[in-house]
Design an enzyme around this catalytic site. Structure first.
Site, PDB file in Angstrom:
ATOM      1  N   CYS A  46       6.146  -1.228  23.129  1.00 21.05           N
ATOM      2  CA  CYS A  46       6.461   0.411  23.838  1.00 21.05           C
ATOM      3  C   CYS A  46       5.477   1.447  23.324  1.00 21.05           C
ATOM      4  CB  CYS A  46       7.853   0.365  23.971  1.00 21.05           C
ATOM      5  SG  CYS A  46       8.311   1.300  22.354  1.00 21.05           S
TER       6      CYS A  46
ATOM      7  N   CYS B 168       5.190   1.273  17.651  1.00 25.19           N
ATOM      8  CA  CYS B 168       5.581  -0.112  18.437  1.00 25.19           C
ATOM      9  C   CYS B 168       4.577  -0.780  18.953  1.00 25.19           C
ATOM     10  CB  CYS B 168       6.952   0.255  19.217  1.00 25.19           C
ATOM     11  SG  CYS B 168       7.123  -1.319  20.073  1.00 25.19           S
TER      12      CYS B 168
ATOM     13  N   HIS C  76      -8.149   8.312  10.900  1.00 26.13           N
ATOM     14  CA  HIS C  76      -7.950   6.865  10.940  1.00 26.13           C
ATOM     15  C   HIS C  76      -6.417   6.746  10.687  1.00 26.13           C
ATOM     16  CE1 HIS C  76     -12.053   5.590   9.319  1.00 26.13           C
ATOM     17  NE2 HIS C  76     -12.003   5.966  10.431  1.00 26.13           N
TER      18      HIS C  76
ATOM     19  N   SER D   4     -18.256   6.557   1.703  1.00 26.62           N
ATOM     20  CA  SER D   4     -19.522   5.524   1.520  1.00 26.62           C
ATOM     21  C   SER D   4     -20.116   5.709   2.779  1.00 26.62           C
ATOM     22  CB  SER D   4     -19.231   4.119   1.232  1.00 26.62           C
ATOM     23  OG  SER D   4     -18.319   3.682   2.313  1.00 26.62           O
TER      24      SER D   4
ATOM     25  N   ARG E  61       0.968  -1.214   0.041  1.00 21.81           N
ATOM     26  CA  ARG E  61      -0.019  -0.005   0.078  1.00 21.81           C
ATOM     27  C   ARG E  61       0.868   1.267   0.013  1.00 21.81           C
ATOM     28  NH1 ARG E  61      -5.037   1.181   3.176  1.00 21.81           N
ATOM     29  NH2 ARG E  61      -5.326   2.404   1.282  1.00 21.81           N
TER      30      ARG E  61
HETATM   31  N1  APR Z   1     -14.730  11.356  -6.242  1.00 18.48           N
HETATM   32  C1  APR Z   1     -15.585  11.581  -5.136  1.00 18.48           C
HETATM   33  N2  APR Z   1     -16.082  10.244  -4.602  1.00 18.48           N
HETATM   34  C2  APR Z   1     -15.726   8.852  -5.151  1.00 18.48           C
HETATM   35  C3  APR Z   1     -14.828   8.969  -6.162  1.00 18.48           C
HETATM   36  C4  APR Z   1     -14.409  10.377  -6.806  1.00 18.48           C
HETATM   37  N3  APR Z   1     -13.443  10.289  -7.998  1.00 18.48           N
HETATM   38  N4  APR Z   1     -14.551   7.514  -6.700  1.00 18.48           N
HETATM   39  C5  APR Z   1     -15.183   7.082  -5.739  1.00 18.48           C
HETATM   40  N5  APR Z   1     -15.918   7.736  -4.953  1.00 18.48           N
HETATM   41  C6  APR Z   1     -16.939   7.254  -3.913  1.00 18.48           C
HETATM   42  C7  APR Z   1     -17.600   6.018  -4.109  1.00 18.48           C
HETATM   43  O1  APR Z   1     -18.692   6.061  -4.561  1.00 18.48           O
HETATM   44  C8  APR Z   1     -17.786   5.577  -2.651  1.00 18.48           C
HETATM   45  O2  APR Z   1     -18.873   6.080  -2.005  1.00 18.48           O
HETATM   46  O3  APR Z   1     -15.996   7.328  -2.437  1.00 18.48           O
HETATM   47  C9  APR Z   1     -16.520   6.213  -1.671  1.00 18.48           C
HETATM   48  C10 APR Z   1     -15.565   5.388  -1.157  1.00 18.48           C
HETATM   49  O4  APR Z   1     -15.948   4.508  -0.205  1.00 18.48           O
HETATM   50  P1  APR Z   1     -15.095   3.576   0.687  1.00 18.48           P
HETATM   51  O5  APR Z   1     -14.099   2.794  -0.302  1.00 18.48           O
HETATM   52  O6  APR Z   1     -15.993   2.762   1.656  1.00 18.48           O
HETATM   53  O7  APR Z   1     -14.005   4.526   1.381  1.00 18.48           O
HETATM   54  P2  APR Z   1     -14.536   5.274   2.977  1.00 18.48           P
HETATM   55  O8  APR Z   1     -15.528   5.614   2.930  1.00 18.48           O
HETATM   56  O9  APR Z   1     -13.296   6.141   3.030  1.00 18.48           O
HETATM   57  O10 APR Z   1     -14.003   3.993   3.799  1.00 18.48           O
HETATM   58  C11 APR Z   1     -14.117   4.405   5.294  1.00 18.48           C
HETATM   59  O11 APR Z   1     -13.419   2.058   5.862  1.00 18.48           O
HETATM   60  O12 APR Z   1     -11.855   0.132   5.671  1.00 18.48           O
HETATM   61  C12 APR Z   1     -12.426   1.585   6.008  1.00 18.48           C
HETATM   62  O13 APR Z   1     -10.512   2.599   7.341  1.00 18.48           O
HETATM   63  C13 APR Z   1     -11.132   2.438   6.074  1.00 18.48           C
HETATM   64  O14 APR Z   1     -11.039   4.885   6.006  1.00 18.48           O
HETATM   65  C14 APR Z   1     -11.679   3.733   5.698  1.00 18.48           C
HETATM   66  C15 APR Z   1     -13.054   3.651   6.005  1.00 18.48           C
END
Ligand code: APR
Length: 239
Positions: A127, A124, A116, A185, A67
């Site tokens: 510690c 660590c 996050h 999302s 990543r």
């Molecule tokens: N511009 C705006 N939104 C976008 C774009 C874009 N170009 N491309 C995708 N998206 C939207 C998608 O439609 C989706 O609704 O971004 C969203 C991404 O959703 P997730 O993948 O669920 O990401 P997120 O909401 O940040 O996840 C929250 O989940 O796994 C954990 O810790 C991780 O911080 C993360 C948390």
């Protein structure tokens, strides 16, 4: 058209931009859910929780090294730079991000709270010493002080968020009168609750996302499109 411009922003006292993986998608950082999402390719139980780290630390660190390599080459886009400009022009702008990639800071935004954690810090596991480690791969996978495994200083599934960060974010969101949710999302708590908090405190709430989300009905406006296109367009047109 959407009722927002640099001019309109001046009507609001405290503005929050709450961002998720979609904010970084056009920079080349994969999202978690949806098409090409990380959790479709990888099982988070094997890579993104303390139990996985306890049983197979090397495997978990290798995943995070991949990543890091991917994110290390990514650059902020026009949407990030728009937020930098807005921060310069408005007295109270806060960015609260679920993203761990540091792209807001790289673009020049200064008032950024990482909910996050950051992929560029390690902690660590023994510690709890936290150190910066900015590079394509880990400079060291063990602690400089006690020689035990370090883990990424990010919030995995099942981890508690820092109380200090939660308190800070709660205060920022409660006080805001304009709340933008960009590229998330909105399914992961406590982050998902900030829309409710902002709305119940009277803030105008706007979603920017190409796709509808489960929370879309709760926003005052939903703007469908990519962050890199919508953000610059939204704040350049004077009503
Ligand atoms: N511009 C705006 N939104 C976008 C774009 C874009 N170009 N491309 C995708 N998206 C939207 C998608 O439609 C989706 O609704 O971004 C969203 C991404 O959703 P997730 O993948 O669920 O990401 P997120 O909401 O940040 O996840 C929250 O989940 O796994 C954990 O810790 C991780 O911080 C993360 C948390």
């Amino acid at each position: 058209m959407h009722g927002f411009s640099e001019n309109t922003l001046k009507e609001y006292k405290n503005i929050v931009f709450f961002t998720g993986a979609g904010m970084s998608a056009e920079s080349g950082v994969p999202t978690y859910r949806g098409m090409g999402g990380i959790w479709h390719q990888y099982n988070w139980e094997e890579y993104a929780c303390q139990q996985a780290f306890d049983s197979t630390p090397e495997k978990v660190l290798e995943f995070h090294d991949l990543r890091r390599q991917k994110i290390f080459g990514c650059k902020p886009h026009a949407g990030h730079y728009t937020l930098v400009e807005i921060e310069k022009q408005h007295s109270s702008v806060s960015i609260i991000t679920q993203n761990i990639d540091g792209l807001h800071q790289l673009s020049g935004s200064s008032n950024v709270t990482e909910l996050h954690g950051s992929i560029w810090r390690v902690c660590c596991d023994f510690c709890q010493d936290i150190s910066l480690d900015y590079g394509a791969i880990y400079a060291s996978k063990v602690c400089y002080k006690c020689n035990r495994w370090v883990r990424p200083d990010i919030v995995w599934f099942g981890d508690r968020l820092s109380t200090e960060v939660l308190r800070k974010v709660d205060n920022i969101v409660k006080k805001c009168d304009l709340f933008f949710s960009i590229g998330t999302s909105g399914v992961v708590y406590p982050a998902a609750g900030y829309l409710y908090l902002a709305r119940s405190n009277g803030a105008k709430c706007i979603e920017i996302n190409p796709e509808p989300t489960d929370s879309s009905p709760l926003f005052h406006h939903c703007i469908r499109g990519d962050a890199s296109v919508i953000l610059p367009g939204l704040f350049q047109s004077v009503d």
